[in-house]
Design a protein around this motif. Structure first.
Motif, PDB file in Angstrom:
ATOM      1  N   UNK A 137     -16.215 104.034  25.519  1.00  0.00           N
ATOM      2  CA  UNK A 137     -17.139 103.230  24.930  1.00  0.00           C
ATOM      3  C   UNK A 137     -16.217 102.499  23.591  1.00  0.00           C
ATOM      4  N   UNK A 138     -14.879 102.220  23.705  1.00  0.00           N
ATOM      5  CA  UNK A 138     -14.127 101.656  22.877  1.00  0.00           C
ATOM      6  C   UNK A 138     -14.674  99.970  22.605  1.00  0.00           C
ATOM      7  N   UNK A 139     -14.867  99.796  21.522  1.00  0.00           N
ATOM      8  CA  UNK A 139     -15.386  98.386  21.195  1.00  0.00           C
ATOM      9  C   UNK A 139     -14.284  97.387  21.717  1.00  0.00           C
ATOM     10  N   UNK A 140     -14.334  96.483  22.630  1.00  0.00           N
ATOM     11  CA  UNK A 140     -13.200  95.434  22.775  1.00  0.00           C
ATOM     12  C   UNK A 140     -12.894  94.829  21.613  1.00  0.00           C
ATOM     13  N   UNK A 141     -13.577  94.395  20.768  1.00  0.00           N
ATOM     14  CA  UNK A 141     -12.907  93.645  19.534  1.00  0.00           C
ATOM     15  C   UNK A 141     -12.031  94.636  18.909  1.00  0.00           C
ATOM     16  N   UNK A 142     -12.406  95.972  18.972  1.00  0.00           N
ATOM     17  CA  UNK A 142     -11.238  96.865  17.856  1.00  0.00           C
ATOM     18  C   UNK A 142     -10.110  96.952  18.707  1.00  0.00           C
ATOM     19  N   UNK A 143     -10.306  97.234  19.709  1.00  0.00           N
ATOM     20  CA  UNK A 143      -9.065  97.443  20.900  1.00  0.00           C
ATOM     21  C   UNK A 143      -8.103  96.050  20.742  1.00  0.00           C
ATOM     22  N   UNK A 144      -8.770  94.897  20.814  1.00  0.00           N
ATOM     23  CA  UNK A 144      -8.186  93.489  20.770  1.00  0.00           C
ATOM     24  C   UNK A 144      -7.532  93.555  19.268  1.00  0.00           C
ATOM     25  N   UNK A 145      -8.147  93.925  18.208  1.00  0.00           N
ATOM     26  CA  UNK A 145      -7.553  93.759  16.981  1.00  0.00           C
ATOM     27  C   UNK A 145      -6.174  94.807  16.710  1.00  0.00           C
ATOM     28  N   UNK A 146      -6.398  96.009  17.148  1.00  0.00           N
ATOM     29  CA  UNK A 146      -5.260  96.927  17.400  1.00  0.00           C
ATOM     30  C   UNK A 146      -3.947  96.322  18.155  1.00  0.00           C
ATOM     31  N   UNK A 147      -4.403  95.619  19.410  1.00  0.00           N
ATOM     32  CA  UNK A 147      -3.375  94.975  20.323  1.00  0.00           C
ATOM     33  C   UNK A 147      -2.678  93.897  19.478  1.00  0.00           C
ATOM     34  N   UNK A 148      -3.538  93.126  18.818  1.00  0.00           N
ATOM     35  CA  UNK A 148      -3.262  92.038  18.040  1.00  0.00           C
ATOM     36  C   UNK A 148      -2.126  92.589  16.957  1.00  0.00           C
ATOM     37  N   UNK A 149      -2.366  93.383  16.246  1.00  0.00           N
ATOM     38  CA  UNK A 149      -1.343  94.018  15.310  1.00  0.00           C
ATOM     39  C   UNK A 149      -0.085  94.545  15.842  1.00  0.00           C
ATOM     40  N   UNK A 150      -0.220  95.071  17.097  1.00  0.00           N
ATOM     41  CA  UNK A 150       0.882  95.729  17.830  1.00  0.00           C
ATOM     42  C   UNK A 150       1.831  94.811  18.379  1.00  0.00           C
ATOM     43  N   UNK A 151       1.182  93.496  18.752  1.00  0.00           N
ATOM     44  CA  UNK A 151       1.936  92.558  19.657  1.00  0.00           C
ATOM     45  C   UNK A 151       2.416  91.317  18.569  1.00  0.00           C
ATOM     46  N   UNK A 152       1.677  91.546  17.197  1.00  0.00           N
ATOM     47  CA  UNK A 152       2.290  90.262  16.341  1.00  0.00           C
ATOM     48  C   UNK A 152       3.604  90.150  16.188  1.00  0.00           C
ATOM     49  N   UNK A 153       4.164  88.890  16.444  1.00  0.00           N
ATOM     50  CA  UNK A 153       5.776  88.874  16.621  1.00  0.00           C
ATOM     51  C   UNK A 153       6.331  88.887  15.208  1.00  0.00           C
ATOM     52  N   UNK A 154       7.652  89.209  15.400  1.00  0.00           N
ATOM     53  CA  UNK A 154       8.450  89.455  13.980  1.00  0.00           C
ATOM     54  C   UNK A 154       8.155  88.003  13.163  1.00  0.00           C
ATOM     55  N   UNK A 155       8.103  88.515  11.744  1.00  0.00           N
ATOM     56  CA  UNK A 155       7.939  87.115  10.845  1.00  0.00           C
ATOM     57  C   UNK A 155       8.096  87.720   9.568  1.00  0.00           C
ATOM     58  N   UNK A 156       7.989  86.932   8.470  1.00  0.00           N
ATOM     59  CA  UNK A 156       8.513  87.521   7.104  1.00  0.00           C
ATOM     60  C   UNK A 156       7.532  88.438   6.897  1.00  0.00           C
ATOM     61  N   UNK A 157       6.530  88.515   7.496  1.00  0.00           N
ATOM     62  CA  UNK A 157       5.656  89.781   6.878  1.00  0.00           C
ATOM     63  C   UNK A 157       5.991  90.955   7.817  1.00  0.00           C
ATOM     64  N   UNK A 158       6.557  90.909   8.748  1.00  0.00           N
ATOM     65  CA  UNK A 158       6.898  92.031   9.569  1.00  0.00           C
ATOM     66  C   UNK A 158       6.253  91.821  10.829  1.00  0.00           C
ATOM     67  N   UNK A 159       6.613  92.444  11.982  1.00  0.00           N
ATOM     68  CA  UNK A 159       6.107  92.141  13.457  1.00  0.00           C
ATOM     69  C   UNK A 159       5.540  93.704  13.802  1.00  0.00           C
ATOM     70  N   UNK A 160       4.600  93.544  14.633  1.00  0.00           N
ATOM     71  CA  UNK A 160       4.036  94.906  15.449  1.00  0.00           C
ATOM     72  C   UNK A 160       5.147  95.728  16.181  1.00  0.00           C
ATOM     73  N   UNK A 161       4.547  96.962  16.501  1.00  0.00           N
ATOM     74  CA  UNK A 161       5.628  97.784  17.315  1.00  0.00           C
ATOM     75  C   UNK A 161       6.039  97.265  18.613  1.00  0.00           C
ATOM     76  N   UNK A 162       5.103  96.513  19.301  1.00  0.00           N
ATOM     77  CA  UNK A 162       5.448  95.708  20.576  1.00  0.00           C
ATOM     78  C   UNK A 162       5.748  94.315  20.696  1.00  0.00           C
TER      79      UNK A 162
END
Lengths: 309, 239
Positions: free
Chosen positions: B71-96
């Motif tokens: 029952x994982x809400x897709x939006x929640x999973x999407x946000x977690x993945x978005x954070x994990x995949x976020x590319x390197x930048x001056x604010x830092x990047x996600x683990x993936x």
């Protein structure tokens, strides 16, 4: 090729935290059939599962001098055809694909169920399922074959037919066979040796010797020696109903305490005079009434020395 | 009602005329959904068998997690993945971040796989647990390896296992929330579900109904194929 494909050495068996038997010594030799008897809950199926490697020994060890296959008590068949079930067992056993079909059909033919080969296993009767189950075990051609109550749950005619066929099929010079049975008649019909699991101990011996001359009172009681004649020196003679013969000139007399009608006569329980014991004997219908005095003589039985359990 | 009938009419026209966008989007949706389900099956079937057939410390916790994960809400999973995949930048990047998957179809497949995985695990575990223990014990007594025993359990529990895959496929193909978050900049490489949502929000109700109709049709065909597989008698007769 080891002459002893399976042996138990100082084996202890357990279900969960409960030890069912210990000090079990058993050797299965090629070419022989051994019957394992014991009351319900004695641990026969647990012993078989331990010998088959499905359960870990609680102590001691199982020595395997060859490959061991076990046909467990329930003839559990997958939702496939009969032939596919036998072929699946052959696949698990490691038989090459091109040999499976022929071996499966040969085994089904031996058990006289070849005509059921393409039938869904779920459509089999109890007797047919038992035959297919046995065919699976035989098809594997293991060095040691363990069978857990292969005749359980069958009506008398079906059981007699299967017993008749099994008496030939279970004999193979290259294979050792152990079968759990709960009927002495099956042990008589099939086995060279009998092992009895009783009160946590395994006692084994040649079939006729053990079944006719059990060494202890407990074993005698389990093996159908239901009568007891106490002797003056503390020993007792344990007797089956067949060892007690009605004889008007017999040396013993007892009053009928129970009458159990049977197909071929009446099973009577006698309480001997002078509190010498209780005997059972079979008499033709209609037999004596309850309370009637019957004179008997003894013809057989086994003498248990004083102090022997 | 007009929007519905207009939509149905549009859907009919788009299908009959083989609209290029419709075909491309449909095939993409189908491919991504099937790929995600296959990946989830590849990981989830063995794990479901492990949880359903073996007894080990921590099994209960893992089963609980799988059940909750359904029952994982897709939006929640999407946000977690978005954070994990976020590319390197001056604010830092996600683990993936190193994967470089943000706003790609790979991210969408990953999201759909992660949504489908707990479904496959939990429902497979439940299905194989219902297989009679005597049958599996017998297989072991005839020399079956753990893999062969698991395969037997899957075959015997095929109705439940196919239901698990069907549910996983449905979830993967219907998951809009996660796709919109991790694949929002896909542009013309978008999926039918996401397109449907965007159009509905933009007032193009008729086109949205058209895509929705096609999507339902696709799923109906897939469900029919899997149901046929589920109840196929000949499979039961094969070794």
């Amino acid at each position: 090729m080891s002459a002893v494909p399976l042996a138990a050495r100082e084996l202890a068996i357990a279900r969960g935290s409960r030890t069912l038997a210990q000090g079990v010594e058993l050797e299965l030799r090629r070419g022989e059939v051994v019957a394992l008897l014991g009351p319900n809950g004695a641990g026969k199926s647990t012993l078989l599962a331990t010998l088959a490697g499905l359960l870990e020994p609680a102590a001691g060890r199982v020595e395997r001098g060859g490959r061991v296959a076990a046909a467990l008590q329930a003839p559990a068949l997958a939702r496939r055809s009969v032939r596919a079930n036998v072929e699946a067992a052959l696949a698990w056993w490691g038989v090459p694909r091109d040999q499976r079909r022929e071996r499966a059909l040969t085994a089904l033919r031996a058990l006289r169920v070849e005509q059921l080969a393409e039938r869904p296993a779920a459509a089999l009767s109890g007797g047919e399922a038992r035959r297919v189950h046995l065919a699976r075990g035989l098809a594997l051609q293991p060095d040691a074959l363990l069978l857990d109550e292969p005749f359980a749950g069958l009506d008398a005619p079906t059981r007699a037919e299967l017993l008749h066929d099994a008496s030939t099929l279970l004999r193979a010079p290259e294979r050792a066979t152990l079968l759990v049975v709960h009927d002495r008649a099956e042990a008589w019909a099939l086995a060279d040796r009998v092992a009895v699991l009783l009160d946590g101990e395994l006692v084994s011996g040649p079939t006729a010797e053990l079944l006719e001359q059990p060494p202890t009172a407990a074993l005698a009681g389990f093996l159908g020696f239901s009568g007891e004649l106490r002797e003056a020196d503390g020993a007792s003679v344990r007797l089956r109903p067949g060892h007690v013969v009605a004889d008007p000139a017999g040396p013993l007399a007892g009053r009928v305490t129970h009458r159990i009608p049977e197909e071929d006569g009446l099973l009577c329980e006698l309480e001997l005079e002078d509190e010498r014991g209780l005997l059972q004997l079979r008499l033709p219908h209609p037999g004596p009434a309850a309370g009637e005095l019957v004179r008997v003589r003894i013809d057989g039985g086994v003498r248990i020395a004083a102090g022997a359990r | 009602m007009d929007a519905l009938f207009d939509g149905l009419g549009d859907a009919f026209r788009l299908i009959v005329h083989g609209d290029r966008d419709l075909i491309a989007t449909t095939l993409r949706t189908l491919r991504i959904g099937v790929e995600a389900t296959l990946l989830a099956a590849l990981l989830g079937l063995p794990l479901g068998c492990l949880l359903g057939l073996r007894r080990f410390r921590g099994r209960g916790v893992l089963l609980t997690l799988a059940n909750a994960g359904m029952r994982t809400p897709p939006v929640v999973l999407g946000l977690l993945l978005w954070v994990a995949l976020w590319p390197d930048s001056r604010w830092g990047g996600g683990p993936l971040a190193g994967l470089g998957w943000i706003y790609t179809l790979d991210a969408v497949i990953l999201a759909q796989t992660l949504l489908a995985l707990p479904i496959v695990i939990a429902l497979t575990a439940a299905a194989v647990q219902a297989v009679p223990a005597a049958l599996l014990d017998q297989a072991r007594a005839f020399g079956a390896s753990p893999w062969q025993t698991a395969l037997l359990a899957l075959r015997e529990a095929r109705i439940g296992v196919v239901a698990a895959l069907l549910t996983a496929l449905g979830t993967a193909m219907a998951a809009v929330g996660a796709i919109l978050v991790v694949g929002t900049s896909l542009g013309n490489a978008t999926l039918a579900t996401a397109a449907l949502t965007n159009w509905e929000m933009g007032g193009q109700n008729a086109a949205a109904v058209a895509y929705g109709t096609v999507l339902l049709g696709i799923f109906l065909v897939l469900a029919a194929a899997l149901t046929r597989l589920q109840h196929r008698r000949t499979w039961a007769a094969q070794t």
